[in-house]
Design a protein around this motif. Structure first.
Motif, PDB file in Angstrom:
ATOM      1  N   PHE A  15       0.813  -1.199   0.191  1.00 20.37           N
ATOM      2  CA  PHE A  15      -0.078  -0.163   0.184  1.00 20.37           C
ATOM      3  C   PHE A  15       0.873   1.284   0.045  1.00 20.37           C
ATOM      4  O   PHE A  15       0.576   2.204  -0.850  1.00 20.37           O
ATOM      5  CB  PHE A  15      -0.875  -0.041   1.309  1.00 20.37           C
ATOM      6  CG  PHE A  15      -1.737   1.231   1.310  1.00 20.37           C
ATOM      7  CD1 PHE A  15      -2.878   1.394   0.399  1.00 20.37           C
ATOM      8  CD2 PHE A  15      -1.484   2.189   2.164  1.00 20.37           C
ATOM      9  CE1 PHE A  15      -3.776   2.303   0.501  1.00 20.37           C
ATOM     10  CE2 PHE A  15      -2.476   3.169   2.097  1.00 20.37           C
ATOM     11  CZ  PHE A  15      -3.578   3.556   1.319  1.00 20.37           C
ATOM     12  N   ALA A  19       0.794   3.742  -2.967  1.00 19.00           N
ATOM     13  CA  ALA A  19       0.235   4.973  -2.510  1.00 19.00           C
ATOM     14  C   ALA A  19       1.110   6.358  -3.226  1.00 19.00           C
ATOM     15  O   ALA A  19       0.476   7.264  -3.647  1.00 19.00           O
ATOM     16  CB  ALA A  19       0.074   5.346  -1.072  1.00 19.00           C
ATOM     17  N   TRP A  50      -7.232   5.680  -8.051  1.00 18.55           N
ATOM     18  CA  TRP A  50      -7.480   5.529  -6.563  1.00 18.55           C
ATOM     19  C   TRP A  50      -8.088   4.007  -6.218  1.00 18.55           C
ATOM     20  O   TRP A  50      -7.518   3.433  -5.059  1.00 18.55           O
ATOM     21  CB  TRP A  50      -8.454   6.482  -6.055  1.00 18.55           C
ATOM     22  CG  TRP A  50      -7.896   8.119  -6.039  1.00 18.55           C
ATOM     23  CD1 TRP A  50      -8.098   8.882  -6.637  1.00 18.55           C
ATOM     24  CD2 TRP A  50      -6.756   8.334  -5.170  1.00 18.55           C
ATOM     25  NE1 TRP A  50      -7.417   9.970  -6.393  1.00 18.55           N
ATOM     26  CE2 TRP A  50      -6.551   9.563  -5.395  1.00 18.55           C
ATOM     27  CE3 TRP A  50      -6.136   7.830  -4.257  1.00 18.55           C
ATOM     28  CZ2 TRP A  50      -5.486  10.277  -4.842  1.00 18.55           C
ATOM     29  CZ3 TRP A  50      -5.157   8.524  -3.500  1.00 18.55           C
ATOM     30  CH2 TRP A  50      -4.711   9.744  -3.831  1.00 18.55           C
ATOM     31  N   LEU A  51      -8.787   3.598  -7.063  1.00 16.27           N
ATOM     32  CA  LEU A  51      -9.234   2.160  -6.932  1.00 16.27           C
ATOM     33  C   LEU A  51      -7.750   1.148  -7.006  1.00 16.27           C
ATOM     34  O   LEU A  51      -7.912   0.372  -6.301  1.00 16.27           O
ATOM     35  CB  LEU A  51     -10.256   1.587  -8.132  1.00 16.27           C
ATOM     36  CG  LEU A  51     -11.419   2.177  -7.883  1.00 16.27           C
ATOM     37  CD1 LEU A  51     -12.390   1.852  -9.052  1.00 16.27           C
ATOM     38  CD2 LEU A  51     -12.093   1.442  -6.476  1.00 16.27           C
ATOM     39  N   ILE A  53      -5.012   1.924  -6.136  1.00 13.23           N
ATOM     40  CA  ILE A  53      -3.973   2.229  -4.976  1.00 13.23           C
ATOM     41  C   ILE A  53      -4.580   1.378  -3.847  1.00 13.23           C
ATOM     42  O   ILE A  53      -3.762   0.887  -3.022  1.00 13.23           O
ATOM     43  CB  ILE A  53      -4.224   3.618  -4.465  1.00 13.23           C
ATOM     44  CG1 ILE A  53      -3.312   4.412  -5.503  1.00 13.23           C
ATOM     45  CG2 ILE A  53      -3.841   3.945  -3.045  1.00 13.23           C
ATOM     46  CD1 ILE A  53      -3.513   5.957  -5.149  1.00 13.23           C
ATOM     47  N   ILE A  54      -5.857   1.027  -3.649  1.00 12.48           N
ATOM     48  CA  ILE A  54      -6.553  -0.074  -2.801  1.00 12.48           C
ATOM     49  C   ILE A  54      -6.403  -1.132  -3.259  1.00 12.48           C
ATOM     50  O   ILE A  54      -5.973  -2.279  -2.445  1.00 12.48           O
ATOM     51  CB  ILE A  54      -7.767   0.631  -2.399  1.00 12.48           C
ATOM     52  CG1 ILE A  54      -7.885   1.967  -1.814  1.00 12.48           C
ATOM     53  CG2 ILE A  54      -8.440  -0.282  -1.390  1.00 12.48           C
ATOM     54  CD1 ILE A  54      -7.157   2.044  -0.306  1.00 12.48           C
ATOM     55  N   GLY A  55      -6.792  -1.649  -4.452  1.00 15.62           N
ATOM     56  CA  GLY A  55      -7.099  -2.748  -4.747  1.00 15.62           C
ATOM     57  C   GLY A  55      -5.733  -3.654  -5.257  1.00 15.62           C
ATOM     58  O   GLY A  55      -5.790  -4.930  -4.837  1.00 15.62           O
ATOM     59  N   LEU A  58      -4.538  -5.153  -1.849  1.00 15.68           N
ATOM     60  CA  LEU A  58      -5.453  -6.234  -1.049  1.00 15.68           C
ATOM     61  C   LEU A  58      -5.388  -7.276  -2.157  1.00 15.68           C
ATOM     62  O   LEU A  58      -5.365  -8.433  -1.492  1.00 15.68           O
ATOM     63  CB  LEU A  58      -6.793  -5.541  -1.311  1.00 15.68           C
ATOM     64  CG  LEU A  58      -7.444  -4.659  -0.345  1.00 15.68           C
ATOM     65  CD1 LEU A  58      -8.880  -4.317  -0.667  1.00 15.68           C
ATOM     66  CD2 LEU A  58      -7.369  -5.328   0.837  1.00 15.68           C
TER      67      LEU A  58
END
Length: 74
Positions: A15, A19, A50-51, A53-55, A58
């Motif tokens: 992350f 990021a 932004w998706l 950065i999170i996806g 995960l």
């Protein structure tokens, strides 16, 4: 318990990298004074960044967790 700790550590590290890369990518591509993309594409590309950065973290953490579940000696 070790699987969870390793998975969380992998998530946090990936992350942090995503990021950093995603933030500067978003600023460059869809920033307030950017003319790199046409205005109509700035919102969808910004949401996609932004998706990601999170996806991506995960997804990486999930893969590591599944691999650790298949190991018998861990």
């Amino acid at each position: 318990m070790k699987k969870w700790i390793i998975s969380v550590a992998v998530f946090v590290l990936s992350f942090a990298v995503m990021a950093f890369v995603g933030f500067y990518g978003a600023i460059f591509l869809v920033g307030p004074h950017s003319d790199v993309l046409p205005e109509i594409l700035q919102v969808p590309i910004g949401l996609l960044l932004w998706l990601l950065i999170i996806g991506i973290p995960l997804l990486i953490a999930r893969i590591i967790f599944k691999k650790l579940n298949h190991k018998k000696d861990f």
